[in-house]
Design a protein around this motif. Sequence first.
Motif, PDB file in Angstrom:
ATOM      1  N   ILE A   1       0.841  -1.200   0.000  1.00 48.10           N
ATOM      2  CA  ILE A   1       0.000   0.000   0.000  1.00 48.10           C
ATOM      3  C   ILE A   1       0.875   1.249   0.000  1.00 48.10           C
ATOM      4  CG2 ILE A   1      -1.544   1.380   1.465  1.00 48.10           C
ATOM      5  CD1 ILE A   1      -2.944  -1.274   2.211  1.00 48.10           C
ATOM      6  N   LEU A   2       1.925   1.249   0.841  1.00 47.38           N
ATOM      7  CA  LEU A   2       2.799   2.417   0.942  1.00 47.38           C
ATOM      8  C   LEU A   2       3.605   2.655  -0.324  1.00 47.38           C
ATOM      9  CD1 LEU A   2       4.102   2.018   4.612  1.00 47.38           C
ATOM     10  CD2 LEU A   2       2.410   3.659   3.765  1.00 47.38           C
ATOM     11  N   THR A   3       3.778   1.612  -1.130  1.00 48.85           N
ATOM     12  CA  THR A   3       4.521   1.754  -2.379  1.00 48.85           C
ATOM     13  C   THR A   3       3.601   1.823  -3.590  1.00 48.85           C
ATOM     14  OG1 THR A   3       4.847  -0.654  -2.357  1.00 48.85           O
ATOM     15  CG2 THR A   3       6.634   0.705  -1.523  1.00 48.85           C
ATOM     16  N   THR A   4       2.305   1.980  -3.359  1.00 50.52           N
ATOM     17  CA  THR A   4       1.248   2.199  -4.366  1.00 50.52           C
ATOM     18  C   THR A   4       0.901   0.954  -5.184  1.00 50.52           C
ATOM     19  OG1 THR A   4       2.567   2.942  -6.275  1.00 50.52           O
ATOM     20  CG2 THR A   4       2.066   4.593  -4.591  1.00 50.52           C
ATOM     21  N   TYR A   5       1.392  -0.221  -4.793  1.00 46.72           N
ATOM     22  CA  TYR A   5       1.047  -1.447  -5.528  1.00 46.72           C
ATOM     23  C   TYR A   5      -0.383  -1.899  -5.215  1.00 46.72           C
ATOM     24  CZ  TYR A   5       5.858  -2.105  -7.064  1.00 46.72           C
ATOM     25  OH  TYR A   5       7.088  -1.937  -7.672  1.00 46.72           O
ATOM     26  N   LEU A   6      -0.885  -1.538  -4.035  1.00 47.58           N
ATOM     27  CA  LEU A   6      -2.250  -1.873  -3.644  1.00 47.58           C
ATOM     28  C   LEU A   6      -2.968  -0.608  -3.197  1.00 47.58           C
ATOM     29  CD1 LEU A   6      -1.753  -5.109  -1.473  1.00 47.58           C
ATOM     30  CD2 LEU A   6      -2.652  -5.001  -3.808  1.00 47.58           C
ATOM     31  N   LYS A   7      -4.288  -0.581  -3.360  1.00 47.84           N
ATOM     32  CA  LYS A   7      -5.095   0.539  -2.883  1.00 47.84           C
ATOM     33  C   LYS A   7      -5.837   0.140  -1.610  1.00 47.84           C
ATOM     34  CE  LYS A   7      -5.770   2.949  -7.261  1.00 47.84           C
ATOM     35  NZ  LYS A   7      -4.956   4.101  -6.811  1.00 47.84           N
ATOM     36  N   VAL A   8      -6.075   1.122  -0.760  1.00 48.95           N
ATOM     37  CA  VAL A   8      -6.771   0.855   0.495  1.00 48.95           C
ATOM     38  C   VAL A   8      -8.273   0.753   0.245  1.00 48.95           C
ATOM     39  CG1 VAL A   8      -4.985   2.100   1.766  1.00 48.95           C
ATOM     40  CG2 VAL A   8      -7.090   3.288   1.116  1.00 48.95           C
ATOM     41  N   ASN A   9      -8.966   0.038   1.137  1.00 44.92           N
ATOM     42  CA  ASN A   9     -10.431   0.006   1.120  1.00 44.92           C
ATOM     43  C   ASN A   9     -11.008   1.071   2.046  1.00 44.92           C
ATOM     44  OD1 ASN A   9      -9.747  -3.283   0.798  1.00 44.92           O
ATOM     45  ND2 ASN A   9     -11.250  -2.445  -0.612  1.00 44.92           N
ATOM     46  N   GLU A  10     -10.273   1.348   3.127  1.00 42.35           N
ATOM     47  CA  GLU A  10     -10.699   2.369   4.095  1.00 42.35           C
ATOM     48  C   GLU A  10      -9.466   3.103   4.592  1.00 42.35           C
ATOM     49  OE1 GLU A  10     -12.550   0.207   7.220  1.00 42.35           O
ATOM     50  OE2 GLU A  10     -14.098  -0.665   5.947  1.00 42.35           O
ATOM     51  N   GLY A  11      -9.677   4.340   5.058  1.00 40.67           N
ATOM     52  CA  GLY A  11      -8.580   5.124   5.616  1.00 40.67           C
ATOM     53  C   GLY A  11      -7.712   5.750   4.540  1.00 40.67           C
ATOM     54  N   HIS A  12      -6.557   6.277   4.967  1.00 42.08           N
ATOM     55  CA  HIS A  12      -5.638   6.868   3.997  1.00 42.08           C
ATOM     56  C   HIS A  12      -4.196   6.737   4.491  1.00 42.08           C
ATOM     57  CE1 HIS A  12      -6.125  10.422   6.701  1.00 42.08           C
ATOM     58  NE2 HIS A  12      -4.862  10.608   6.400  1.00 42.08           N
ATOM     59  N   ALA A  13      -3.278   6.829   3.538  1.00 44.97           N
ATOM     60  CA  ALA A  13      -1.852   6.763   3.853  1.00 44.97           C
ATOM     61  C   ALA A  13      -1.109   7.803   3.029  1.00 44.97           C
ATOM     62  CB  ALA A  13      -1.311   5.364   3.565  1.00 44.97           C
ATOM     63  N   LYS A  14      -0.091   8.406   3.642  1.00 45.66           N
ATOM     64  CA  LYS A  14       0.747   9.389   2.955  1.00 45.66           C
ATOM     65  C   LYS A  14       2.217   8.996   3.105  1.00 45.66           C
ATOM     66  CE  LYS A  14      -2.115  13.502   3.922  1.00 45.66           C
ATOM     67  NZ  LYS A  14      -2.073  14.835   4.587  1.00 45.66           N
ATOM     68  N   VAL A  15       2.989   9.286   2.058  1.00 45.28           N
ATOM     69  CA  VAL A  15       4.444   9.136   2.109  1.00 45.28           C
ATOM     70  C   VAL A  15       5.045  10.458   1.656  1.00 45.28           C
ATOM     71  CG1 VAL A  15       6.452   7.898   1.260  1.00 45.28           C
ATOM     72  CG2 VAL A  15       4.305   6.665   1.625  1.00 45.28           C
ATOM     73  N   ASN A  16       5.846  11.066   2.542  1.00 43.77           N
ATOM     74  CA  ASN A  16       6.422  12.392   2.269  1.00 43.77           C
ATOM     75  C   ASN A  16       5.367  13.424   1.909  1.00 43.77           C
ATOM     76  OD1 ASN A  16       9.194  11.830   2.734  1.00 43.77           O
ATOM     77  ND2 ASN A  16       9.291  10.764   0.783  1.00 43.77           N
ATOM     78  N   GLY A  17       4.191  13.287   2.537  1.00 46.49           N
ATOM     79  CA  GLY A  17       3.109  14.241   2.327  1.00 46.49           C
ATOM     80  C   GLY A  17       2.213  13.933   1.150  1.00 46.49           C
ATOM     81  N   TYR A  18       2.545  12.916   0.348  1.00 48.82           N
ATOM     82  CA  TYR A  18       1.748  12.560  -0.826  1.00 48.82           C
ATOM     83  C   TYR A  18       0.805  11.399  -0.502  1.00 48.82           C
ATOM     84  CZ  TYR A  18       5.404  15.174  -3.287  1.00 48.82           C
ATOM     85  OH  TYR A  18       6.283  16.146  -3.705  1.00 48.82           O
TER      86      TYR A  18
END
Length: 298
Positions: free
Chosen positions: A47-64
């Motif tokens: 998820i953090l490397t954009t290979y998978l998308k989340v179903n709920e919630g959100h994640a950011k890496v370096n503000g993105y």
Amino acid sequence: MSIEVEGVSKIYGNQRALNKVSFKIDKPEIVGFLGPNGAGKSTMMKILTTYLKVNEGHAKVNGYHVDTNSKEVQQSVGYLPEHNPLYLEHYVKEYLAFNAKIYGVSKQRIDDVVELTGLTPEAHKKISQLSKGYRQRVGLATALLHNPEVLILDEPTTGLDPNQLVDIRNLIKSIGKTKTVFLSTHIMQEVEAMCDRVIIINKGEIVADKKLKDLRDEKEQVVIVEFDYRIEEAFLLKLPKAKKVVNTHDFVYEITFKTSEDMRSYVFDFAHDNQLKILQLNQKNTSLESLFRDLTIK
């Protein structure tokens, strides 16, 4: 903040691989991500490397945001997956040049990461000719090509021999002085040797998030002692700060103390005062291992 995860859930059919996971990681910091097989470690990293998308919630890496700013996330993250994907027929520098072209970085950067990761002696070889340790170095060099602010490493020390472990460990510690490193592993000793902090996940949920320094300060110490004959466990519980006594085999006992103070001298004095003969006396560091077992064996 380098990594921000808030209420993230990932669902596969009827299976909830991640359940409202939240944590934050700042820079520079080396964080160990622990959990049994199937706990959700690789899912979180994908998820953090954009290979998978989340179903709920959100994640950011370096503000993105990983879902809406995937290109920016990929540009700021270096990723070494568990099964290090390499083109074995390529020469080391040929492979790095191929990836450098994708990232749009200079040829000088190839020489920089070869030196940084200790690949110089093997840089003229085909990847198929390299040992497991050097293949891991190629994977790390690839992850570092575009000089990312965040490194995400999934089982980076799997399959390495003791010498290779030391080399890769020192390399990761060096990188972690200026970058955020988020790594998963099953090897507790590697976490204690490399990491500033540990996050433990079990059945898709975060069950612990601790600084290693704090964990050491609150640890339970285990002393292994062998006598020349059997001793009643209740008798050994008379030792100061003794919490638990287990007769592991024959005349060997593991005594758990609720303190970080070295209790071996107390055990020695106790044996002397009670005319007991000690055949061996060792200290066992099991703080992180005990925490892991307590939180994941249910």
